[in-house]
Scaffold this active site. Structure first.
Site, mmCIF file in Angstrom:
data_model
loop_
_atom_site.group_PDB
_atom_site.id
_atom_site.type_symbol
_atom_site.label_atom_id
_atom_site.label_comp_id
_atom_site.label_asym_id
_atom_site.label_seq_id
_atom_site.Cartn_x
_atom_site.Cartn_y
_atom_site.Cartn_z
ATOM 1 N N HIS A 101 62.568 33.145 -24.429
ATOM 2 C CA HIS A 101 61.193 33.442 -24.834
ATOM 3 C C HIS A 101 60.369 33.945 -23.656
ATOM 4 C CE1 HIS A 101 57.301 32.953 -26.883
ATOM 5 N NE2 HIS A 101 56.895 32.449 -25.730
ATOM 6 N N GLU A 102 60.462 33.254 -22.523
ATOM 7 C CA GLU A 102 59.711 33.682 -21.344
ATOM 8 C C GLU A 102 60.210 35.027 -20.829
ATOM 9 O OE1 GLU A 102 57.017 32.317 -20.555
ATOM 10 O OE2 GLU A 102 57.293 30.601 -21.896
#
Length: 243
Positions: A101-102
């Site tokens: 996600h990051e």
């Protein structure tokens, strides 16, 4: 003095607070569940991030380790992808999902994803508006009630309007955050599926479950901001009718 029940707080603020508590509990529960399930390939969060960066031709982003739990973040200014202790060296499905996600934010930055740039531009407004906006509104209304301040009523109304404008900017920041976060998760899941980090659909479903729960915390924050803004707007309008 009794002022009666504040129905605006009950209608616009309390439901969002309850949703926020539920979302926070859900993300902790989902992360804890899939943090106990290792990826079949034994890929760590840091390794997954590196794989995804390479798959997108990104070579100028540094992957760093930071302390804390779920403190993972990407800083566009320094191009540093920071992964928490619970993510960096863990081989769990949850850790890989969070790292992906990051990395999705790094990919957004690399391709010039407009909502991400717009959110960055709103950060100063959001910081100022969330702290100063409500204070200016309440100060403008409060001084407007004062008999000594009647001659300065237009100025008090201007202060109230400035406070509302600042608070609106802070609310906009939370709204813009939604497409940024949902898009980062979408990119993460799409690339994880194609990059072969996960072996089967069960692993991908686990990561999706963690990221969905995390997304709900942003939805709760946005609803809380909207509810608080509507409430302060109603208070301001009520104050003007009394002038």
């Amino acid at each position: 003095m009794y002022y009666g029940i504040d129905y605006t707080y009950m209608i616009f603020v309390i439901p969002a607070l309850l949703l926020s508590l539920w979302a926070s509990a859900a993300v902790k529960s989902r992360f804890a569940k899939y943090d106990r399930v290792p990826t079949k390939k034994g890929v760590t969060g840091a390794q997954a991030a590196a794989i995804l960066l390479r798959a997108n031709g990104i070579t100028d982003v540094k992957i760093a380790r930071i302390g804390g739990h779920l403190t993972d973040n990407y800083n566009p200014s320094t191009k540093v992808l920071s992964l928490s202790d619970a993510t960096y060296s863990s081989t769990s499905i949850a850790a890989v999902g969070v790292a992906a996600h990051e990395t999705g934010h790094a990919i957004q930055h690399n391709v010039g994803y407009f909502p991400l740039a717009f959110r960055r531009a709103l950060v100063p407004v959001a910081n100022l508006g969330s702290r100063l906006g409500p204070l200016l509104v309440l100060a403008g209304i409060g001084f407007g009630y004062s008999a000594q301040a009647r001659n300065y009523l237009p100025m008090m109304q201007l202060i109230t309007d400035i406070g509302l404008l600042l608070f609106a900017g802070a609310t906009l920041f939370y709204l813009v955050t939604l497409p940024v976060e949902f898009n980062a998760s979408w990119r993460a899941l799409k690339i994880l599926k194609g990059a072969g980090v996960f072996v089967d659909k069960k692993e991908l479903a686990g990561a999706r479950s963690v990221l969905w729960a995390a997304a709900m915390t942003y939805v709760a924050s946005a609803l809380s901001a909207i509810g608080s803004f509507i409430r302060i707007l109603l208070i301001a309008n009520r104050g003007r009718r009394r002038d």
